[in-house]
Design a protein around this motif. Sequence first.
Motif, PDB file in Angstrom:
ATOM      1  N   LEU A 157      -4.295 -15.973  -4.225  1.00 33.60           N
ATOM      2  CA  LEU A 157      -4.886 -16.698  -5.341  1.00 33.60           C
ATOM      3  C   LEU A 157      -4.072 -17.942  -5.667  1.00 33.60           C
ATOM      4  O   LEU A 157      -4.619 -18.987  -6.005  1.00 33.60           O
ATOM      5  CB  LEU A 157      -4.987 -15.781  -6.558  1.00 33.60           C
ATOM      6  CG  LEU A 157      -5.763 -16.291  -7.746  1.00 33.60           C
ATOM      7  CD1 LEU A 157      -7.176 -16.677  -7.328  1.00 33.60           C
ATOM      8  CD2 LEU A 157      -5.823 -15.247  -8.823  1.00 33.60           C
ATOM      9  N   ASP A 158      -2.734 -17.857  -5.527  1.00 42.09           N
ATOM     10  CA  ASP A 158      -1.886 -19.020  -5.777  1.00 42.09           C
ATOM     11  C   ASP A 158      -2.161 -20.128  -4.780  1.00 42.09           C
ATOM     12  O   ASP A 158      -2.151 -21.309  -5.132  1.00 42.09           O
ATOM     13  CB  ASP A 158      -0.404 -18.627  -5.723  1.00 42.09           C
ATOM     14  CG  ASP A 158       0.000 -17.749  -6.894  1.00 42.09           C
ATOM     15  OD1 ASP A 158      -0.660 -17.863  -7.952  1.00 42.09           O
ATOM     16  OD2 ASP A 158       0.955 -16.968  -6.752  1.00 42.09           O
ATOM     17  N   THR A 159      -2.418 -19.769  -3.531  1.00 45.82           N
ATOM     18  CA  THR A 159      -2.737 -20.765  -2.510  1.00 45.82           C
ATOM     19  C   THR A 159      -4.035 -21.483  -2.858  1.00 45.82           C
ATOM     20  O   THR A 159      -4.128 -22.704  -2.757  1.00 45.82           O
ATOM     21  CB  THR A 159      -2.866 -20.099  -1.128  1.00 45.82           C
ATOM     22  OG1 THR A 159      -1.651 -19.410  -0.829  1.00 45.82           O
ATOM     23  CG2 THR A 159      -3.157 -21.121  -0.051  1.00 45.82           C
ATOM     24  N   ILE A 160      -5.022 -20.727  -3.300  1.00 47.83           N
ATOM     25  CA  ILE A 160      -6.307 -21.324  -3.670  1.00 47.83           C
ATOM     26  C   ILE A 160      -6.145 -22.217  -4.886  1.00 47.83           C
ATOM     27  O   ILE A 160      -6.646 -23.339  -4.911  1.00 47.83           O
ATOM     28  CB  ILE A 160      -7.352 -20.219  -3.925  1.00 47.83           C
ATOM     29  CG1 ILE A 160      -7.657 -19.491  -2.620  1.00 47.83           C
ATOM     30  CG2 ILE A 160      -8.625 -20.803  -4.528  1.00 47.83           C
ATOM     31  CD1 ILE A 160      -8.503 -18.252  -2.789  1.00 47.83           C
ATOM     32  N   ARG A 161      -5.423 -21.738  -5.893  1.00 52.14           N
ATOM     33  CA  ARG A 161      -5.205 -22.555  -7.099  1.00 52.14           C
ATOM     34  C   ARG A 161      -4.478 -23.844  -6.761  1.00 52.14           C
ATOM     35  O   ARG A 161      -4.812 -24.911  -7.268  1.00 52.14           O
ATOM     36  CB  ARG A 161      -4.418 -21.764  -8.134  1.00 52.14           C
ATOM     37  CG  ARG A 161      -5.234 -20.730  -8.840  1.00 52.14           C
ATOM     38  CD  ARG A 161      -4.419 -20.025  -9.900  1.00 52.14           C
ATOM     39  NE  ARG A 161      -5.204 -18.992 -10.534  1.00 52.14           N
ATOM     40  CZ  ARG A 161      -4.708 -17.905 -11.084  1.00 52.14           C
ATOM     41  NH1 ARG A 161      -3.399 -17.705 -11.081  1.00 52.14           N
ATOM     42  NH2 ARG A 161      -5.498 -17.020 -11.644  1.00 52.14           N
ATOM     43  N   GLY A 162      -3.468 -23.757  -5.919  1.00 50.51           N
ATOM     44  CA  GLY A 162      -2.722 -24.952  -5.524  1.00 50.51           C
ATOM     45  C   GLY A 162      -3.599 -25.953  -4.798  1.00 50.51           C
ATOM     46  O   GLY A 162      -3.531 -27.154  -5.048  1.00 50.51           O
TER      47      GLY A 162
END
Length: 164
Positions: A60-65
């Motif tokens: 999810l952090d990769t997508i948010r970034g």
Amino acid sequence: TGRRLLIREEESSSEDEGPQPQPFHAAPASEARTEDAASPPRTAPRKEPPAKGPAAVTSLDTIRGAVERVSQMAATSAHPTPKTSIDFERVCKTLKGNEEGIAAYVRSIPPQELPRVFKDDINDDITAIFYSVIARSHLPKREHKEALAILQGLSAVPRFHLTL
């Protein structure tokens, strides 16, 4: 089957009364026409099966970034640094509802340029935008120096004290 049957009207003519329109009715199957060229056949969208293996797992952090980087690029490339407060307000209206876009747009303005951009035309709406960006974007990321720089730039704008 998604195809429509065209209705045709038959006219009959009698010598005494002239042409009399007949009520609409479906043409016999042998004379029916369909609209193949005008309307393509409708098909249901296919659902792709879910991906399997390591490629299917994305944090999810990769997508948010990625979303944040794309929105920052879109906001800064589509909207140049404002020259006046009117330019700033116009762009903020186009970005209304896009908090990441507005945050990226505010970040694109060097804090030392704020007095030059806003001159005497700063108002409550403009300061509210800056406060919102600082509260939602800078403070959660612990970007205190950047937030302070923006506030110092705003405080150097003439008539800023009237918006408090």
